[in-house]
Design a protein around this motif. Structure first.
Motif, PDB file in Angstrom:
ATOM      1  N   ASP A  79       0.806  -1.214   0.000  1.00 36.98           N
ATOM      2  CA  ASP A  79       0.000   0.000   0.000  1.00 36.98           C
ATOM      3  C   ASP A  79       0.841   1.267   0.000  1.00 36.98           C
ATOM      4  N   ARG A  80       2.147   1.131  -0.251  1.00 42.36           N
ATOM      5  CA  ARG A  80       2.982   2.331  -0.339  1.00 42.36           C
ATOM      6  C   ARG A  80       2.595   3.158  -1.564  1.00 42.36           C
ATOM      7  N   PRO A  81       2.760   4.481  -1.498  1.00 42.13           N
ATOM      8  CA  PRO A  81       2.472   5.298  -2.685  1.00 42.13           C
ATOM      9  C   PRO A  81       3.345   4.858  -3.855  1.00 42.13           C
ATOM     10  N   LEU A  82       2.737   4.848  -5.035  1.00 39.84           N
ATOM     11  CA  LEU A  82       3.378   4.331  -6.233  1.00 39.84           C
ATOM     12  C   LEU A  82       3.661   5.472  -7.206  1.00 39.84           C
ATOM     13  N   ALA A  83       4.902   5.545  -7.686  1.00 38.07           N
ATOM     14  CA  ALA A  83       5.281   6.502  -8.723  1.00 38.07           C
ATOM     15  C   ALA A  83       5.932   5.739  -9.866  1.00 38.07           C
ATOM     16  N   LEU A  84       5.721   6.220 -11.090  1.00 39.34           N
ATOM     17  CA  LEU A  84       6.288   5.588 -12.281  1.00 39.34           C
ATOM     18  C   LEU A  84       7.207   6.574 -12.982  1.00 39.34           C
ATOM     19  N   PHE A  85       8.362   6.071 -13.430  1.00 37.17           N
ATOM     20  CA  PHE A  85       9.312   6.885 -14.199  1.00 37.17           C
ATOM     21  C   PHE A  85       9.649   6.131 -15.478  1.00 37.17           C
ATOM     22  N   GLY A  86       9.440   6.773 -16.620  1.00 38.58           N
ATOM     23  CA  GLY A  86       9.778   6.134 -17.882  1.00 38.58           C
ATOM     24  C   GLY A  86      10.632   7.049 -18.727  1.00 38.58           C
ATOM     25  N   HIS A  87      11.636   6.456 -19.389  1.00 43.68           N
ATOM     26  CA  HIS A  87      12.486   7.257 -20.270  1.00 43.68           C
ATOM     27  C   HIS A  87      12.293   6.829 -21.716  1.00 43.68           C
ATOM     28  N   SER A  88      12.096   7.815 -22.591  1.00 46.01           N
ATOM     29  CA  SER A  88      11.945   7.604 -24.028  1.00 46.01           C
ATOM     30  C   SER A  88      10.771   6.648 -24.288  1.00 46.01           C
ATOM     31  N   MET A  89      10.971   5.533 -24.966  1.00 47.43           N
ATOM     32  CA  MET A  89       9.859   4.603 -25.151  1.00 47.43           C
ATOM     33  C   MET A  89       9.270   4.211 -23.802  1.00 47.43           C
ATOM     34  N   GLY A  90      10.110   4.123 -22.784  1.00 39.34           N
ATOM     35  CA  GLY A  90       9.640   3.762 -21.451  1.00 39.34           C
ATOM     36  C   GLY A  90       8.625   4.735 -20.899  1.00 39.34           C
ATOM     37  N   ALA A  91       8.697   6.021 -21.307  1.00 39.42           N
ATOM     38  CA  ALA A  91       7.697   6.993 -20.860  1.00 39.42           C
ATOM     39  C   ALA A  91       6.329   6.658 -21.433  1.00 39.42           C
ATOM     40  N   THR A  92       6.311   6.225 -22.691  1.00 40.88           N
ATOM     41  CA  THR A  92       5.050   5.844 -23.321  1.00 40.88           C
ATOM     42  C   THR A  92       4.484   4.588 -22.675  1.00 40.88           C
ATOM     43  N   VAL A  93       5.356   3.622 -22.383  1.00 38.83           N
ATOM     44  CA  VAL A  93       4.904   2.410 -21.705  1.00 38.83           C
ATOM     45  C   VAL A  93       4.363   2.761 -20.313  1.00 38.83           C
ATOM     46  N   ALA A  94       5.092   3.609 -19.581  1.00 33.41           N
ATOM     47  CA  ALA A  94       4.653   3.998 -18.236  1.00 33.41           C
ATOM     48  C   ALA A  94       3.309   4.707 -18.278  1.00 33.41           C
ATOM     49  N   TYR A  95       3.096   5.526 -19.303  1.00 30.50           N
ATOM     50  CA  TYR A  95       1.801   6.206 -19.465  1.00 30.50           C
ATOM     51  C   TYR A  95       0.685   5.183 -19.654  1.00 30.50           C
ATOM     52  N   GLU A  96       0.904   4.195 -20.516  1.00 32.12           N
ATOM     53  CA  GLU A  96      -0.127   3.190 -20.752  1.00 32.12           C
ATOM     54  C   GLU A  96      -0.351   2.318 -19.511  1.00 32.12           C
ATOM     55  N   VAL A  97       0.712   2.046 -18.759  1.00 29.48           N
ATOM     56  CA  VAL A  97       0.554   1.305 -17.507  1.00 29.48           C
ATOM     57  C   VAL A  97      -0.274   2.127 -16.516  1.00 29.48           C
ATOM     58  N   THR A  98       0.002   3.423 -16.453  1.00 29.82           N
ATOM     59  CA  THR A  98      -0.771   4.298 -15.564  1.00 29.82           C
ATOM     60  C   THR A  98      -2.248   4.282 -15.944  1.00 29.82           C
ATOM     61  N   ARG A  99      -2.529   4.358 -17.241  1.00 27.07           N
ATOM     62  CA  ARG A  99      -3.928   4.279 -17.700  1.00 27.07           C
ATOM     63  C   ARG A  99      -4.584   2.986 -17.219  1.00 27.07           C
ATOM     64  N   ALA A 100      -3.873   1.874 -17.371  1.00 28.57           N
ATOM     65  CA  ALA A 100      -4.439   0.581 -16.978  1.00 28.57           C
ATOM     66  C   ALA A 100      -4.628   0.494 -15.467  1.00 28.57           C
ATOM     67  N   LEU A 101      -3.684   1.003 -14.706  1.00 24.50           N
ATOM     68  CA  LEU A 101      -3.793   0.970 -13.251  1.00 24.50           C
ATOM     69  C   LEU A 101      -4.967   1.824 -12.772  1.00 24.50           C
ATOM     70  N   GLU A 102      -5.102   3.021 -13.334  1.00 15.71           N
ATOM     71  CA  GLU A 102      -6.208   3.883 -12.924  1.00 15.71           C
ATOM     72  C   GLU A 102      -7.554   3.269 -13.305  1.00 15.71           C
ATOM     73  N   ALA A 103      -7.617   2.613 -14.463  1.00 17.23           N
ATOM     74  CA  ALA A 103      -8.857   1.952 -14.866  1.00 17.23           C
ATOM     75  C   ALA A 103      -9.236   0.829 -13.907  1.00 17.23           C
ATOM     76  N   ALA A 104      -8.222   0.234 -13.263  1.00 19.19           N
ATOM     77  CA  ALA A 104      -8.459  -0.847 -12.309  1.00 19.19           C
ATOM     78  C   ALA A 104      -8.663  -0.326 -10.889  1.00 19.19           C
ATOM     79  N   GLY A 105      -8.658   0.999 -10.719  1.00 17.20           N
ATOM     80  CA  GLY A 105      -8.894   1.581  -9.412  1.00 17.20           C
ATOM     81  C   GLY A 105      -7.665   1.800  -8.567  1.00 17.20           C
ATOM     82  N   ARG A 106      -6.470   1.610  -9.132  1.00 15.74           N
ATOM     83  CA  ARG A 106      -5.210   1.802  -8.389  1.00 15.74           C
ATOM     84  C   ARG A 106      -4.734   3.229  -8.560  1.00 15.74           C
ATOM     85  N   THR A 107      -4.403   3.878  -7.473  1.00 17.83           N
ATOM     86  CA  THR A 107      -3.909   5.249  -7.525  1.00 17.83           C
ATOM     87  C   THR A 107      -2.426   5.267  -7.853  1.00 17.83           C
TER      88      THR A 107
END
Length: 266
Positions: A79-107
């Protein structure tokens, strides 16, 4: 875990920071971040086809891959606060992961997008994907500065890494960000002042993909600015986890340049 590796176990750290490497990158890119960020337990993502997953087929669909990563991140009882860091293509992947997490109710408490164009600027281009042959990949690696030129003259090295680098470049070229619902989490975009592929204006466009607070920072260096000077202080300041440098909520970038032609980059 399949998708992520803990860089340095730190179960009592206040934050869980998940880091996504660039095209052709591996979790080793973030191997020093665990010791440098004592306030966080750093998890580095490993895409298939490299490092410990070398024998696996490379991913071909960036959004589908991101959803699989999100499923794994949802699994731990953490339950620790979660932050994502993505570089270059990794930023796009991190964005899509964030979308999926938020859709599942994860902050997701914060998304850091480094060295990347905003997702809405990506239009699927099968013709561009087909142009990523060995010569094009090698030229791009030299331009971006992420690989020593001597290594690219080593045939054994080239034959080892080019299959998964090319697969990543083609996957990114096939990606389309579309007009998705804006994220809820705060977002910070970072870019090197001398990045040859990502302009300040393209960095600023990340502000359009979130309803949360947005800030951008231009840092010294090129596309791989974070090799010489990782943005650890920016992360600590934005997350309120380290010594303050007065960067939070402040645009440290020069005026935006006019964006050039959109091309896929790692």
């Amino acid at each position: 875990m399949l998708w992520t590796q803990i860089v340095e176990p730190r179960p009592f750290a206040g934050w869980r920071l998940v880091c996504f490497p660039h095209a052709g990158g591996s979790p080793y890119f973030f191997r020093d971040w665990g010791g440098a960020l004592p306030w966080a337990e750093v998890h580095a993502v490993c895409y298939p086809g490299r490092a410990e997953r070398f024998g696996e087929p490379c991913a071909t669909d960036l959004t589908a891959m991101a959803r699989e990563i999100a499923v794994e991140l949802l699994a731990p009882d953490d339950d620790r606060p979660l932050a994502l860091f993505g570089h270059s293509m990794g930023a796009t992947v991190a964005y899509e992961v964030t979308r999926a997490l938020e859709a599942a109710g994860r902050t997701v408490r914060h998304l850091f997008a480094s060295g990347a164009r905003a997702p809405q600027s990506h239009v699927p281009d099968s013709a561009a994907a087909a142009t990523w042959d060995e010569a094009a990949i090698t030229r791009t690696l030299v331009e971006l500065g992420g690989t020593e030129p001597e290594l690219l003259r080593n045939r054994a090295f080239v034959e080892l890494v080019l299959p998964y680098i090319g697969a990543d470049f083609r996957m990114l070229a096939a990606y389309g960000g579309g007009s998705a619902r804006p994220l809820a989490c705060p977002l910070t975009a970072l870019v090197g002042a001398d990045d040859p592929r990502v302009t300040a204006a393209q960095t600023a466009a990340w502000g359009e993909v979130t309803r949360g607070a947005f800030a951008r920072h231009t840092l010294p260096g090129g596309h791989f600015y974070l090799e010489q000077a990782p943005p650890h202080e920016v992360l600590a300041t934005v997350l309120g986890a380290g010594a303050s440098s007065g960067l939070t909520g402040r645009d440290t970038s020069p005026p935006a340049r006019t964006p050039g032609p959109a091309t896929a980059c790692g």
